[in-house]
Design an enzyme around this catalytic site. Structure first.
Site, PDB file in Angstrom:
ATOM      1  N   CYS A 112      57.163  -0.181 -19.593  1.00 11.24           N
ATOM      2  CA  CYS A 112      56.358   0.375 -18.392  1.00 11.24           C
ATOM      3  C   CYS A 112      54.993   0.798 -18.777  1.00 11.24           C
ATOM      4  CB  CYS A 112      56.892   1.423 -17.551  1.00 11.24           C
ATOM      5  SG  CYS A 112      58.237   0.870 -16.332  1.00 11.24           S
ATOM      6  N   ASP A 113      54.011   1.252 -17.896  1.00 10.79           N
ATOM      7  CA  ASP A 113      52.777   1.001 -18.185  1.00 10.79           C
ATOM      8  C   ASP A 113      51.894   1.524 -19.590  1.00 10.79           C
ATOM      9  OD1 ASP A 113      53.209   0.916 -15.386  1.00 10.79           O
ATOM     10  OD2 ASP A 113      51.190   1.661 -14.919  1.00 10.79           O
ATOM     11  N   LYS A 114      52.115   2.776 -20.175  1.00  9.65           N
ATOM     12  CA  LYS A 114      51.575   3.155 -21.155  1.00  9.65           C
ATOM     13  C   LYS A 114      52.426   3.148 -22.514  1.00  9.65           C
ATOM     14  CE  LYS A 114      48.607   4.327 -18.277  1.00  9.65           C
ATOM     15  NZ  LYS A 114      49.556   3.880 -17.220  1.00  9.65           N
ATOM     16  N   CYS A 125      57.958  -2.117 -12.034  1.00  4.24           N
ATOM     17  CA  CYS A 125      57.699  -2.463 -10.557  1.00  4.24           C
ATOM     18  C   CYS A 125      57.224  -4.058 -10.350  1.00  4.24           C
ATOM     19  CB  CYS A 125      56.672  -1.675  -9.838  1.00  4.24           C
ATOM     20  SG  CYS A 125      57.490   0.190 -10.072  1.00  4.24           S
ATOM     21  N   GLU A 152      44.806   7.585 -12.475  1.00  2.00           N
ATOM     22  CA  GLU A 152      44.971   6.473 -11.670  1.00  2.00           C
ATOM     23  C   GLU A 152      44.501   6.858  -9.931  1.00  2.00           C
ATOM     24  OE1 GLU A 152      47.664   3.145 -13.763  1.00  2.00           O
ATOM     25  OE2 GLU A 152      48.656   4.155 -12.233  1.00  2.00           O
ATOM     26  N   SER A 200      45.537   1.984 -10.376  1.00  4.91           N
ATOM     27  CA  SER A 200      46.881   1.166 -10.530  1.00  4.91           C
ATOM     28  C   SER A 200      46.696  -0.160 -10.591  1.00  4.91           C
ATOM     29  CB  SER A 200      47.840   1.811  -9.625  1.00  4.91           C
ATOM     30  OG  SER A 200      49.026   0.859  -9.692  1.00  4.91           O
TER      31      SER A 200
END
Length: 550
Positions: free
Chosen positions: A119-121, A191, A442, A466
């Site tokens: 995921c993101d980071k 996601c 975000e 985001s």
């Protein structure tokens, strides 16, 4: 082997005893020690299944003649952290992830690493660590979530954030909201749209640090994901034997490829922060101008959620990132000789096929003739700002409106839900940058509520958005307000001009007026005065340089 420093010789007898205490055998210690960095936890849907991926990677390592040694990495779910004080931490956690991997890998003299994020980071944090420590590494992610289904159509977390706006506007009932929220996220994985996590997992392939399919094979396709992880475990032994390191792979040419694919698929605007930070660790500078130069000559050929209706499962079915690179290579924006963990980019795309032209367009009939991300400059963003142009409606590419100024995301949300923001406004959210936030929150909550309420407004911030954000949302404004950037000088009612095709972001004020306002400006008190964020705030750099910590 690098690990011999902890395994061989009479002075390492105590070290060997400690290995034996954990069940490692003398035979295990004769093999390369491969760290398996597993970001599994029970708070991120994209990570809930990573134990299975790690087990498969360890099987691959053992089969190829190595000794796997698993250790953890932290992670934060951006979606759950969204819209409250917790969102100050995800970007800052990127540095913690890189630092902790460096500490464990160097402290135990591993010969190589298999990095398992999703995921993101976590993805950029692991890539930053790989470049920094520069020992053989391969990345294998957990894969994207499948789209959910609601009333006969695809749905994802994007629609859920926007559903708050629909509910506040009286367009859906509480019962419908509940039904939607129980349908949107059907299972494990990052996601479902082309948000930050999936963009970065796709770009990991392009950078050469992940195998084909890393970014697009759905997490639900567990057999395929396990096969990919096993192969990654085998590949790391080959990299160790040949002494191929991340900085041999993540060259300037590789970063140019990543930027080109990012533009071609309309990736998350956060990738500008992350690619710049990863490159920094590799000793490479990626000025914002380079992103725009590549964008101007890269056709935008996929339109995935949130910009369109397709999801990562569709891109995978259409041929994946290899097919995207194959098509973009025809435009001359892909360096085919660039090295990967298992060969070259050219070898990867040689047999690639576009299986669905409704998902991956040919370059001669793209959605747009230039890339999905634009870099804007002007007296409101002297060092640059970032917008996901591919997710902006045509009638919002050029926009002018009166500023509605808020000194935090929370103030803005309150005004939007309170119906104090109207069509034609330009919402300005400041003091949310890397230092001012701190942590550069975000802004998905305000953008999603705006979209759900059907407001025709633009939104500007020195924070970030985001990957699920859509609309005329311009972030990363540098210098940020906390450093005295001109965004700090804007007042309620000032006229702001946005011209995305011309790459302009201006406030209608003369230099003299800005100078006069600056003379009376004073920096606000720090929002955080103790703990990790206070240290981060003192050391973090501007968004235009990747918000890296120095």
């Amino acid at each position: 082997m690098r690990s011999d420093i902890v395994k061989k010789g009479s002075t390492r007898a105590a070290h060997r005893s400690l290995f034996y205490a954990m069940g490692y055998s003398p035979e295990d210690l004769k093999k390369p020690l491969i760290g398996v960095v597993n970001a599994f936890n029970e708070i991120i849907p994209g990570h809930i299944h990573l134990r299975t991926i790690a087990d498969a990677a360890k099987l691959g390592i053992a089969a190829a003649g190595g000794t796997p040694v698993e250790f953890p990495a932290i992670g934060i779910c951006d979606g759950i952290a969204m819209g409250h004080e917790g969102m100050k931490y995800p970007l800052a956690s990127r540095e913690l992830i890189a630092d902790s991997i460096e500490a464990v890998a160097m402290g135990h003299a591993f010969d190589g690493l298999v990095l398992i994020p999703n995921c993101d980071k976590i993805v950029p944090g692991m890539l930053m660590a790989a470049a920094r420590i520069n020992i053989p590494c391969v990345v294998v992610s957990g894969g994207p979530m499948m789209a959910g289904r609601y009333q006969g159509g695809d749905i994802s977390v994007t629609q859920m954030f926007e559903a708050a706006g629909l509910y506040e506007a009286g367009k859906i009932s509480a019962e419908e909201l509940t039904e939607m929220e129980q349908s949107a996220c059907p299972g494990c994985g990052s996601c479902a749209g082309l948000f930050t996590a999936n963009t970065m997992n796709c770009l990991t392939e392009v950078l050469g640090m992940g195998l084909p399919g890393n970014g697009t094979i759905p997490a639900a396709y567990l057999g395929a994901r396990k096969m990919l992880a096993k192969k990654a475990g085998q590949v790391i032994l080959d990299l160790v034997e040949k002494d191929i390191k991340p900085c041999d792979i993540m060259t300037l040419e590789a970063f140019k490829n990543a930027i080109a694919v990012d533009m071609g698929i309309g990736g998350s605007s956060n990738t500008v922060l992350h690619l710049t930070a990863i490159a920094h660790e590799a000793g490479i500078q990626l000025p914002l101008e380079l992103f725009d130069q590549i964008s101007l000559k890269t056709p935008y050929i996929t339109k995935l959620s949130p910009a369109g209706t397709h999801h990562l499962q569709d891109l995978n079915e259409a041929g994946g990132i290899s097919a995207v690179m194959m098509e973009l290579a025809k435009a001359g924006v892909i360096q085919t000789k660039a090295l990967t963990v298992d060969g070259t980019i050219g070898a990867r795309i040689e047999h690639a096929v576009i299986r669905r032209t409704d998902v991956i367009k040919p370059i001669d009939v793209p959605y747009r003739n230039r890339g999905g991300i634009a870099i804007l400059k002007g007296n409101l963003a002297l060092d640059g700002a970032v917008v996901k142009e591919s997710a902006v409606a045509e009638d919002m590419l050029i926009f002018e409106g009166k500023a509605r100024v808020f000194n935090s995301e929370d103030e803005a949300i309150e005004a939007i839900i309170g119906k104090k923001v109207h069509d034609g406004d330009v919402v300005v959210i400041r003091y949310e940058g890397p230092k001012g936030g701190p942590g550069m929150r975000e802004m998905l909550n305000p953008t999603a509520v705006i979209a759900g309420m059907g407001l025709r407004v633009a939104l500007l911030t020195d924070g970030r958005f985001s990957g699920a954000t859509r609309g005329a949302c311009i972030g990363h404004i540098s210098p940020e307000a906390a450093e005295g950037g001109n965004i700090a000088l804007i007042r309620e009612g000032d006229i702001i001009n946005i011209d995305i095709p011309a790459r302009k972001l201006e406030v209608r004020l003369t230099d003299d007026e800005l100078k006069q306002r600056r003379s009376s400006w004073t920096a606000p008190e720090p929002k955080v005065k103790s703990g990790y964020l206070a240290r981060y705030m003192r050391m973090v750099t501007s968004a235009n340089t990747g918000a890296v910590v120095k």
